[in-house]
Design an enzyme around this catalytic site. Sequence first.
Site, PDB file in Angstrom:
ATOM      1  N   GLU A 128       0.860  -1.188   0.000  1.00 33.95           N
ATOM      2  CA  GLU A 128       0.000   0.000   0.000  1.00 33.95           C
ATOM      3  C   GLU A 128       0.894   1.235   0.000  1.00 33.95           C
ATOM      4  O   GLU A 128       2.091   1.123   0.246  1.00 33.95           O
ATOM      5  CB  GLU A 128      -0.919  -0.033   1.232  1.00 33.95           C
ATOM      6  CG  GLU A 128      -0.140  -0.137   2.532  1.00 33.95           C
ATOM      7  CD  GLU A 128      -0.951  -0.697   3.702  1.00 33.95           C
ATOM      8  OE1 GLU A 128      -1.845  -1.517   3.468  1.00 33.95           O
ATOM      9  OE2 GLU A 128      -0.657  -0.310   4.841  1.00 33.95           O
ATOM     10  N   LYS A 130       2.906   4.561   1.067  1.00 35.38           N
ATOM     11  CA  LYS A 130       3.403   5.135   2.317  1.00 35.38           C
ATOM     12  C   LYS A 130       2.999   6.603   2.304  1.00 35.38           C
ATOM     13  O   LYS A 130       3.573   7.414   1.585  1.00 35.38           O
ATOM     14  CB  LYS A 130       4.920   4.987   2.415  1.00 35.38           C
ATOM     15  CG  LYS A 130       5.468   5.464   3.739  1.00 35.38           C
ATOM     16  CD  LYS A 130       6.932   5.119   3.865  1.00 35.38           C
ATOM     17  CE  LYS A 130       7.487   5.577   5.199  1.00 35.38           C
ATOM     18  NZ  LYS A 130       7.307   7.004   5.475  1.00 35.38           N
ATOM     19  N   ASP A 132       2.557  10.378   3.261  1.00 32.40           N
ATOM     20  CA  ASP A 132       3.491  11.314   3.886  1.00 32.40           C
ATOM     21  C   ASP A 132       2.711  12.298   4.747  1.00 32.40           C
ATOM     22  O   ASP A 132       2.447  13.425   4.349  1.00 32.40           O
ATOM     23  CB  ASP A 132       4.268  12.053   2.791  1.00 32.40           C
ATOM     24  CG  ASP A 132       5.505  12.718   3.362  1.00 32.40           C
ATOM     25  OD1 ASP A 132       5.796  12.495   4.553  1.00 32.40           O
ATOM     26  OD2 ASP A 132       6.164  13.459   2.621  1.00 32.40           O
ATOM     27  N   TYR A 240      -4.496   2.148   8.415  1.00 31.32           N
ATOM     28  CA  TYR A 240      -3.773   1.024   7.825  1.00 31.32           C
ATOM     29  C   TYR A 240      -3.332  -0.049   8.810  1.00 31.32           C
ATOM     30  O   TYR A 240      -2.598  -0.949   8.441  1.00 31.32           O
ATOM     31  CB  TYR A 240      -2.565   1.516   7.029  1.00 31.32           C
ATOM     32  CG  TYR A 240      -1.712   2.548   7.751  1.00 31.32           C
ATOM     33  CD1 TYR A 240      -0.943   2.193   8.842  1.00 31.32           C
ATOM     34  CD2 TYR A 240      -1.681   3.862   7.316  1.00 31.32           C
ATOM     35  CE1 TYR A 240      -0.167   3.126   9.490  1.00 31.32           C
ATOM     36  CE2 TYR A 240      -0.908   4.808   7.964  1.00 31.32           C
ATOM     37  CZ  TYR A 240      -0.153   4.429   9.047  1.00 31.32           C
ATOM     38  OH  TYR A 240       0.611   5.352   9.694  1.00 31.32           O
ATOM     39  N   LYS A 328      11.100   2.930  -0.230  1.00 33.70           N
ATOM     40  CA  LYS A 328      10.955   4.344  -0.550  1.00 33.70           C
ATOM     41  C   LYS A 328      11.162   4.599  -2.044  1.00 33.70           C
ATOM     42  O   LYS A 328      11.764   3.804  -2.752  1.00 33.70           O
ATOM     43  CB  LYS A 328      11.983   5.179   0.249  1.00 33.70           C
ATOM     44  CG  LYS A 328      11.901   4.993   1.746  1.00 33.70           C
ATOM     45  CD  LYS A 328      10.828   5.815   2.386  1.00 33.70           C
ATOM     46  CE  LYS A 328      11.245   7.247   2.571  1.00 33.70           C
ATOM     47  NZ  LYS A 328      11.977   7.519   3.793  1.00 33.70           N
ATOM     48  N   CYS A 422      34.117  35.033  12.683  1.00 39.68           N
ATOM     49  CA  CYS A 422      32.788  34.456  12.874  1.00 39.68           C
ATOM     50  C   CYS A 422      31.721  35.471  12.457  1.00 39.68           C
ATOM     51  O   CYS A 422      31.742  36.611  12.914  1.00 39.68           O
ATOM     52  CB  CYS A 422      32.607  34.076  14.341  1.00 39.68           C
ATOM     53  SG  CYS A 422      30.923  33.625  14.749  1.00 39.68           S
ATOM     54  N   CYS A 425      29.739  36.630  15.880  1.00 42.03           N
ATOM     55  CA  CYS A 425      30.320  37.438  16.958  1.00 42.03           C
ATOM     56  C   CYS A 425      31.626  38.116  16.561  1.00 42.03           C
ATOM     57  O   CYS A 425      32.175  38.894  17.332  1.00 42.03           O
ATOM     58  CB  CYS A 425      30.529  36.576  18.202  1.00 42.03           C
ATOM     59  SG  CYS A 425      31.848  35.372  18.007  1.00 42.03           S
ATOM     60  N   CYS A 438      34.538  28.840  15.263  1.00 42.57           N
ATOM     61  CA  CYS A 438      34.643  30.149  15.889  1.00 42.57           C
ATOM     62  C   CYS A 438      35.283  29.977  17.254  1.00 42.57           C
ATOM     63  O   CYS A 438      34.896  29.100  18.022  1.00 42.57           O
ATOM     64  CB  CYS A 438      33.232  30.737  16.036  1.00 42.57           C
ATOM     65  SG  CYS A 438      33.122  32.037  17.261  1.00 42.57           S
ATOM     66  N   CYS A 444      30.102  34.011  21.897  1.00 41.50           N
ATOM     67  CA  CYS A 444      29.375  33.930  20.641  1.00 41.50           C
ATOM     68  C   CYS A 444      27.926  33.490  20.908  1.00 41.50           C
ATOM     69  O   CYS A 444      27.690  32.380  21.389  1.00 41.50           O
ATOM     70  CB  CYS A 444      30.068  32.924  19.725  1.00 41.50           C
ATOM     71  SG  CYS A 444      29.246  32.719  18.150  1.00 41.50           S
TER      72      CYS A 444
HETATM   73  S1  IVH Z   1       2.539   0.696   8.994  1.00 38.05           S
HETATM   74  C1  IVH Z   1       3.824  -1.437  12.644  1.00 38.05           C
HETATM   75  N1  IVH Z   1       1.542   1.633   6.778  1.00 38.05           N
HETATM   76  O1  IVH Z   1       5.312   5.632   7.834  1.00 38.05           O
HETATM   77  C2  IVH Z   1       3.703  -0.763  11.332  1.00 38.05           C
HETATM   78  N2  IVH Z   1       2.886   3.070   8.080  1.00 38.05           N
HETATM   79  O2  IVH Z   1       8.289   5.026   9.500  1.00 38.05           O
HETATM   80  C3  IVH Z   1       3.484   0.662  11.485  1.00 38.05           C
HETATM   81  N3  IVH Z   1       3.093   5.334   7.173  1.00 38.05           N
HETATM   82  O3  IVH Z   1       5.420   6.356  11.190  1.00 38.05           O
HETATM   83  C4  IVH Z   1       3.385   1.457  10.293  1.00 38.05           C
HETATM   84  N4  IVH Z   1       1.835   5.028   5.402  1.00 38.05           N
HETATM   85  O4  IVH Z   1       3.366   7.066  10.022  1.00 38.05           O
HETATM   86  C5  IVH Z   1       2.300   1.891   7.844  1.00 38.05           C
HETATM   87  N5  IVH Z   1       0.550   2.353   4.813  1.00 38.05           N
HETATM   88  C6  IVH Z   1       1.300   2.604   5.873  1.00 38.05           C
HETATM   89  C7  IVH Z   1       1.878   3.863   6.093  1.00 38.05           C
HETATM   90  C8  IVH Z   1       2.677   4.052   7.206  1.00 38.05           C
HETATM   91  C9  IVH Z   1       2.567   5.892   6.077  1.00 38.05           C
HETATM   92  C10 IVH Z   1       4.007   6.038   8.072  1.00 38.05           C
HETATM   93  C11 IVH Z   1       3.776   5.832   9.530  1.00 38.05           C
HETATM   94  C12 IVH Z   1       5.127   5.528  10.119  1.00 38.05           C
HETATM   95  C13 IVH Z   1       6.059   5.762   8.985  1.00 38.05           C
HETATM   96  C14 IVH Z   1       7.129   4.696   8.943  1.00 38.05           C
END
Ligand code: IVH
Length: 686
Positions: A128, A130, A132, A240, A328, A422, A425, A438, A444
Amino acid sequence: MQHDSLYDDSPSSSRATRSEQERLAQLKSQIRHHDYLYYVKDRPEISDGEYDRLFRELADLERAHPELVTTDSPTQRVGAPPLDELGKVWHERPMLSLDSLMESDEVLAFDQRMKRELDTDQIEYTVEPKFDGLSVELVYDHGTFVRGSTRGDGSVGEDITFNLRTIRSLPLQLQADRYPDHLVVRGEVYMRLSDFHALNRRMTERGNDVFANPRNAAAGSLRQLDSQIAASRPLVITCYEVMAMTGAPPPSHWAELEMLAMWGLPVPNLRRRCQTIDQVLAFHRETEQQRANLPYEIDGVVVKVDREDWQARLGMKSRSPRWAVAFKFPPRKEITEVQDIAISVGRTGILTPLALLKPVEVGGVTISRATLHNADEVARKDIRIGDTVRVERAGDVIPAIADRIPVLNEVRSDPFHMPQHCPICGSAVAREGAYFYCTGQAVCPAQLKGAIEHFASKTALNIEGLGKKTVAQLVDQELVKDLSDVYRLDREQLLRLKGFAEQSATLLLGAIARSKTAPLDRFLMGLGIRHVGQHIAKVLAKEFGSLNAIMSADRDRFQEIREIGPEISESLVSYFQESSNRRVIEQLHKLGFSIAGTPSPQNRGALPFSGKSFVFTGGLMRLTRDEAKALVERLGATVSSSVSQKTGYLIAGADPGSKLDQAQKLGVTVLDEKAFLDLIEQQEKN
Ligand code: IVH
């Protein structure tokens, strides 16, 4: 719990008739249904006018009979009075984060590892986006949304229930009738890109600062003390993960998402169940291609082992599950121009060159500055003012300059050189390897600010409330000229600072006063001596036992210690030789500062746990052993490794060892982690 703030002007009400009560229930369920169709399904069935009529009818009925208003009523999405501060919420289960992978090879290796650990050659994955945004926890009791919080440090977050209630896609009441009595769900709150741009336009028109990116806008909105403001910000949520529930958990992640959807919770639409890891890679590729056309920001895909029993078997590491990873997207790069090179000065006085850029949008975020790290880096990349460069941003990482792009027939400016003085300062700049620093130290302001922030930070003296903004004001207004001045601050001075009121001033003064008894290692670390971090501070504290002994040691004495080489001993000796540093330490002492672990005898008797001994067994979730130890030692206790009749408390974490049996046999008080923290909190308050 009832909130009648919407109805302050309500006429005195008569008892509701049976038919009014029935109508009210009907209206609530109709509105809930239409909210779901509109905000979650994106498929409205009635016109806005009709919806408004239903809503008004409900509001009128409730106004006439305030006793019938419940927290899950659609009118209560903006019913709460503003707060002074957000409360704290302990998460029932730790809110973990995810390991990040960047390359397909790493994903293939992940798949191999999973197969090995599960002893199988076929694993189904659910993938699924991720999102942001901001991770939140939602709690439903008997189907009603009762509490929501931010992730915080994973163990403790902030209570943002009222602001979450304003999010229309978040159901205040679950649908269907087979929901669990108790349900804890995790999801992501974010802002759609179009809403984000519209919000920023509104902010500009009103002369307010704009948000740097949709994530900041979502975070800023969720942490508002006034839910009316949150309500005016167009936030959305996607769920999720089920973090906890009564009854048997669904057999797979896929089934879990379907169940959440059935209860009316929004779940990721872009999900896919993959039979092979190649299908996972394909989903990642396809999603990346779609990325620019999505109405919201995503920074990768999340890959989860689908089967629940397998997830349970794989378990978790300290901060992340073993059964899921974030895959990622590669950082996005954009081309822009270096308009200037500025210098920033940090806590240790190190000068960092900073490229000031012609603002450019990289993945939805406007970037106008990028670190150039150090002089060697500038020379290596040969970056000069006026150059055309490529900037990149990878997730949370500070934007950086990837490379310079030569332009045909360009006339370049002179190569960049570090300044000799610097910029803050004016003190002379000295050089050590690739670094320029510095020499102004406490003179400073930039270094002083950094030194105080460091002193107050969590791993040092942990003075809550003494953060960057407050420190900047204290130094700029010359209320604090060296560390010891922190302990001379009074209420009046704090009240004059921006953002301070009676309560925050009291809290900060309390935190400052509490920090006056600190364990030696934390104090040492807090001084910010070059090369003396947490570990070395501990080594020194253990070896010498007192500050005096450390202050009078010479180079040779330091170098007798295995972990300490010439660089660290040089740094220690020159720090303590410096008369201004000695003066500050002397002042701290005069102001009543005492180093715990070696407090004076009369002081020790006064501490709440004096004479008590603690033993720890099993794993703690919310703090490390060392932190727990430091906490009790600061309150006068000793920590021992075995249980005896003299043991005051046994603190039992997860999977406790035989010490627990021993303690129970001897009748020693046993506390779990939560009870332990409650006890500490209680003592610290006294
Ligand atoms: S699962 C135990 N699923 O990504 C599993 N996280 O560092 C917990 N995030 O802090 C996370 N989309 O805020 C999961 N489909 C998704 C997500 C998701 C975004 C974020 C979440 C977490 C960070 C991972």
